[in-house]
Design a protein around this motif. Structure first.
Motif, PDB file in Angstrom:
ATOM      1  N   UNK A  11       0.807  -1.228   0.000  1.00 24.43           N
ATOM      2  CA  UNK A  11       0.000   0.000   0.000  1.00 24.43           C
ATOM      3  C   UNK A  11       0.838   1.275   0.000  1.00 24.43           C
ATOM      4  N   UNK A  12       2.163   1.127   0.082  1.00 22.37           N
ATOM      5  CA  UNK A  12       3.041   2.302   0.017  1.00 22.37           C
ATOM      6  C   UNK A  12       3.284   2.760  -1.418  1.00 22.37           C
ATOM      7  N   UNK A  13       2.876   1.979  -2.394  1.00 23.59           N
ATOM      8  CA  UNK A  13       3.236   2.268  -3.789  1.00 23.59           C
ATOM      9  C   UNK A  13       2.843   3.670  -4.250  1.00 23.59           C
ATOM     10  N   UNK A  14       1.636   4.182  -3.935  1.00 27.02           N
ATOM     11  CA  UNK A  14       1.307   5.545  -4.391  1.00 27.02           C
ATOM     12  C   UNK A  14       2.276   6.597  -3.851  1.00 27.02           C
ATOM     13  N   UNK A  15       2.738   6.421  -2.617  1.00 27.87           N
ATOM     14  CA  UNK A  15       3.704   7.366  -2.054  1.00 27.87           C
ATOM     15  C   UNK A  15       5.034   7.277  -2.796  1.00 27.87           C
ATOM     16  N   UNK A  16       5.446   6.041  -3.110  1.00 33.77           N
ATOM     17  CA  UNK A  16       6.706   5.844  -3.821  1.00 33.77           C
ATOM     18  C   UNK A  16       6.611   6.441  -5.224  1.00 33.77           C
ATOM     19  N   UNK A  17       5.488   6.260  -5.869  1.00 31.81           N
ATOM     20  CA  UNK A  17       5.293   6.827  -7.204  1.00 31.81           C
ATOM     21  C   UNK A  17       5.368   8.351  -7.165  1.00 31.81           C
ATOM     22  N   UNK A  18       4.840   8.941  -6.107  1.00 28.54           N
ATOM     23  CA  UNK A  18       4.902  10.401  -5.977  1.00 28.54           C
ATOM     24  C   UNK A  18       6.344  10.872  -5.809  1.00 28.54           C
ATOM     25  N   UNK A  19       7.106  10.178  -4.954  1.00 29.39           N
ATOM     26  CA  UNK A  19       8.512  10.546  -4.755  1.00 29.39           C
ATOM     27  C   UNK A  19       9.281  10.410  -6.069  1.00 29.39           C
ATOM     28  N   UNK A  20       9.038   9.304  -6.803  1.00 29.86           N
ATOM     29  CA  UNK A  20       9.732   9.086  -8.073  1.00 29.86           C
ATOM     30  C   UNK A  20       9.384  10.170  -9.088  1.00 29.86           C
ATOM     31  N   UNK A  21       8.136  10.576  -9.106  1.00 30.82           N
ATOM     32  CA  UNK A  21       7.690  11.606 -10.055  1.00 30.82           C
ATOM     33  C   UNK A  21       8.375  12.939  -9.801  1.00 30.82           C
ATOM     34  N   UNK A  27      12.364  11.115 -13.835  1.00 26.61           N
ATOM     35  CA  UNK A  27      13.063   9.981 -14.423  1.00 26.61           C
ATOM     36  C   UNK A  27      13.525   8.939 -13.425  1.00 26.61           C
ATOM     37  N   UNK A  28      13.118   9.058 -12.164  1.00 22.40           N
ATOM     38  CA  UNK A  28      13.556   8.105 -11.143  1.00 22.40           C
ATOM     39  C   UNK A  28      12.974   6.715 -11.428  1.00 22.40           C
ATOM     40  N   UNK A  29      13.812   5.696 -11.190  1.00 23.17           N
ATOM     41  CA  UNK A  29      13.408   4.311 -11.460  1.00 23.17           C
ATOM     42  C   UNK A  29      12.636   3.681 -10.307  1.00 23.17           C
ATOM     43  N   UNK A  30      12.501   4.378  -9.182  1.00 26.16           N
ATOM     44  CA  UNK A  30      11.980   3.778  -7.959  1.00 26.16           C
ATOM     45  C   UNK A  30      10.610   3.123  -8.161  1.00 26.16           C
ATOM     46  N   UNK A  31       9.726   3.797  -8.864  1.00 27.50           N
ATOM     47  CA  UNK A  31       8.384   3.242  -9.062  1.00 27.50           C
ATOM     48  C   UNK A  31       8.421   1.963  -9.888  1.00 27.50           C
ATOM     49  N   UNK A  50       1.516   9.253   8.811  1.00 34.99           N
ATOM     50  CA  UNK A  50       0.785   8.452   7.833  1.00 34.99           C
ATOM     51  C   UNK A  50       1.240   8.599   6.401  1.00 34.99           C
ATOM     52  N   UNK A  51       2.309   9.372   6.163  1.00 35.37           N
ATOM     53  CA  UNK A  51       2.791   9.600   4.797  1.00 35.37           C
ATOM     54  C   UNK A  51       4.225   9.105   4.679  1.00 35.37           C
ATOM     55  N   UNK A  52       4.500   8.352   3.615  1.00 33.13           N
ATOM     56  CA  UNK A  52       5.868   7.902   3.350  1.00 33.13           C
ATOM     57  C   UNK A  52       6.641   9.077   2.773  1.00 33.13           C
ATOM     58  N   UNK A  53       7.711   9.476   3.477  1.00 34.87           N
ATOM     59  CA  UNK A  53       8.494  10.636   3.043  1.00 34.87           C
ATOM     60  C   UNK A  53       9.913  10.272   2.625  1.00 34.87           C
ATOM     61  N   UNK A  54      10.276   8.986   2.769  1.00 36.85           N
ATOM     62  CA  UNK A  54      11.623   8.589   2.380  1.00 36.85           C
ATOM     63  C   UNK A  54      11.736   7.088   2.224  1.00 36.85           C
ATOM     64  N   UNK A  71      18.001   5.467  -1.660  1.00 35.36           N
ATOM     65  CA  UNK A  71      17.838   6.429  -0.569  1.00 35.36           C
ATOM     66  C   UNK A  71      17.230   7.702  -1.151  1.00 35.36           C
ATOM     67  N   UNK A  72      15.995   7.951  -0.754  1.00 41.49           N
ATOM     68  CA  UNK A  72      15.257   9.106  -1.273  1.00 41.49           C
ATOM     69  C   UNK A  72      14.539   9.820  -0.130  1.00 41.49           C
ATOM     70  N   UNK A  73      14.399  11.116  -0.291  1.00 42.96           N
ATOM     71  CA  UNK A  73      13.561  11.915   0.605  1.00 42.96           C
ATOM     72  C   UNK A  73      12.638  12.750  -0.268  1.00 42.96           C
ATOM     73  N   UNK A  74      11.356  12.760   0.071  1.00 43.96           N
ATOM     74  CA  UNK A  74      10.384  13.565  -0.665  1.00 43.96           C
ATOM     75  C   UNK A  74      10.862  15.024  -0.678  1.00 43.96           C
ATOM     76  N   UNK A  75      10.797  15.699  -1.837  1.00 46.41           N
ATOM     77  CA  UNK A  75      11.301  17.077  -1.929  1.00 46.41           C
ATOM     78  C   UNK A  75      10.740  18.026  -0.865  1.00 46.41           C
ATOM     79  N   UNK A  76       9.496  17.813  -0.445  1.00 47.20           N
ATOM     80  CA  UNK A  76       8.897  18.703   0.556  1.00 47.20           C
ATOM     81  C   UNK A  76       9.508  18.527   1.938  1.00 47.20           C
TER      82      UNK A  76
END
Length: 270
Positions: A11-21, A27-31, A50-54, A71-76
């Motif tokens: 269920x984390x996939x939408x958060x990961x897709x957002x970080x990749x976007x 162009x991130x391959x994470x998703x 409740x939000x995946x930020x990294x 290793x990623x951190x959401x831009x926000x």
């Protein structure tokens, strides 16, 4: 509220897709690797309210190597120490695995302009063990030619460290088996190259200018079949003297530099 580290869940996939976007201009391959990483394990997320930020990933490679990636951190949420938190978590995981005898070293690769990761790595005792060029190419610049599938052997592994995408393994029988299982090999005109599964990053197994010229149309064919407009080549840093020749073949660097733009780091744990 303090952030928490935990293993990634479907269920984390939408958060990961957002970080990749929002990473590398989308162009991130994470998703694309999310499902495979879930199956492989060692995939962790940093959650806040409740939000995946990294994210962070530990992959076990041949030779008792713990490979650090993703290793990623959401831009926000950047600039708040969350990158360091993820880095420390994955280092502590490495120490635990070393104590259990599962790994002996930690390794990772990063782009030469990733100054924050490089600074953290050097501070924590990592050192550079190899340098590579990552060069790009456009499918439209070549007349794609279909290659033949190939089965690689030890004689094909002429480098001490062999790239498969952005992972690097040390030449050994175990590494050969890993490359066969995790990559795909092709041959054209007597020359062979490796490809990541479903990806478009290639490793020529012969690195002369003539060899690379011969395999570029086949690489373009594989990239086109995978619906990619561009593809990348990973080449050893020792090819610096022929960099201008590589550019004349239609290859380019993402940033202006005459130096290798991919650094492979290692930290011994035992």
């Amino acid at each position: 509220m303090n952030p928490t580290m935990r293993e990634a869940k479907p269920e984390d996939k939408p958060f990961i897709e957002e970080i990749a976007k929002l990473t590398w201009g989308g162009g991130d391959y994470l998703a694309r690797v999310f499902d495979d990483w879930l199956k492989d394990g060692g995939f962790y997320v940093l959650e806040l309210e409740g939000k995946v930020i990294g994210t962070a990933k530990m992959t076990l490679l041949p030779g008792k190597v713990g490979w650090l990636e993703g290793l990623r951190v959401h831009p926000d949420y950047r600039g708040r120490g969350y990158g360091r938190l993820l880095h420390r978590f994955i280092l502590n995981l490495g120490k635990k695995l070393a104590e259990e005898g599962k790994i002996e070293t930690l390794e990772f690769a990063t782009y030469f302009l990733n100054r924050e990761s490089i600074a953290m790595a050097r501070k924590d005792g990592f050192s550079v063990i190899a340098k590579f060029f990552n060069l790009g190419a456009r499918v439209e610049d070549f007349q794609p030619e279909e290659p033949e599938p190939a089965e690689i052997g030890m004689e094909d592994l002429t480098l001490g460290i062999i790239p498969l995408g952005w992972k690097f393994v040390h030449r050994s029988g175990e590494a050969l088996r890993w490359l066969r299982g995790n990559g795909e090999a092709y041959e054209t005109g007597g020359f062979r190259f490796l490809a990541t599964k479903n990806g478009a990053t290639f490793t020529p197994l012969s690195t002369g200018l003539g060899c690379i010229r011969a395999v570029l149309p086949a690489m373009a064919w594989v990239a086109r079949e995978r619906d990619r407009e561009r593809f990348d080549l990973m080449l050893p840093g020792g090819m610096k003297p022929v960099l201008s020749g590589l550019k004349r073949l239609g290859l380019f660097l993402w940033d202006e530099t005459d130096e290798p733009n991919v650094l492979v780091f290692r930290k011994n744990l035992r």
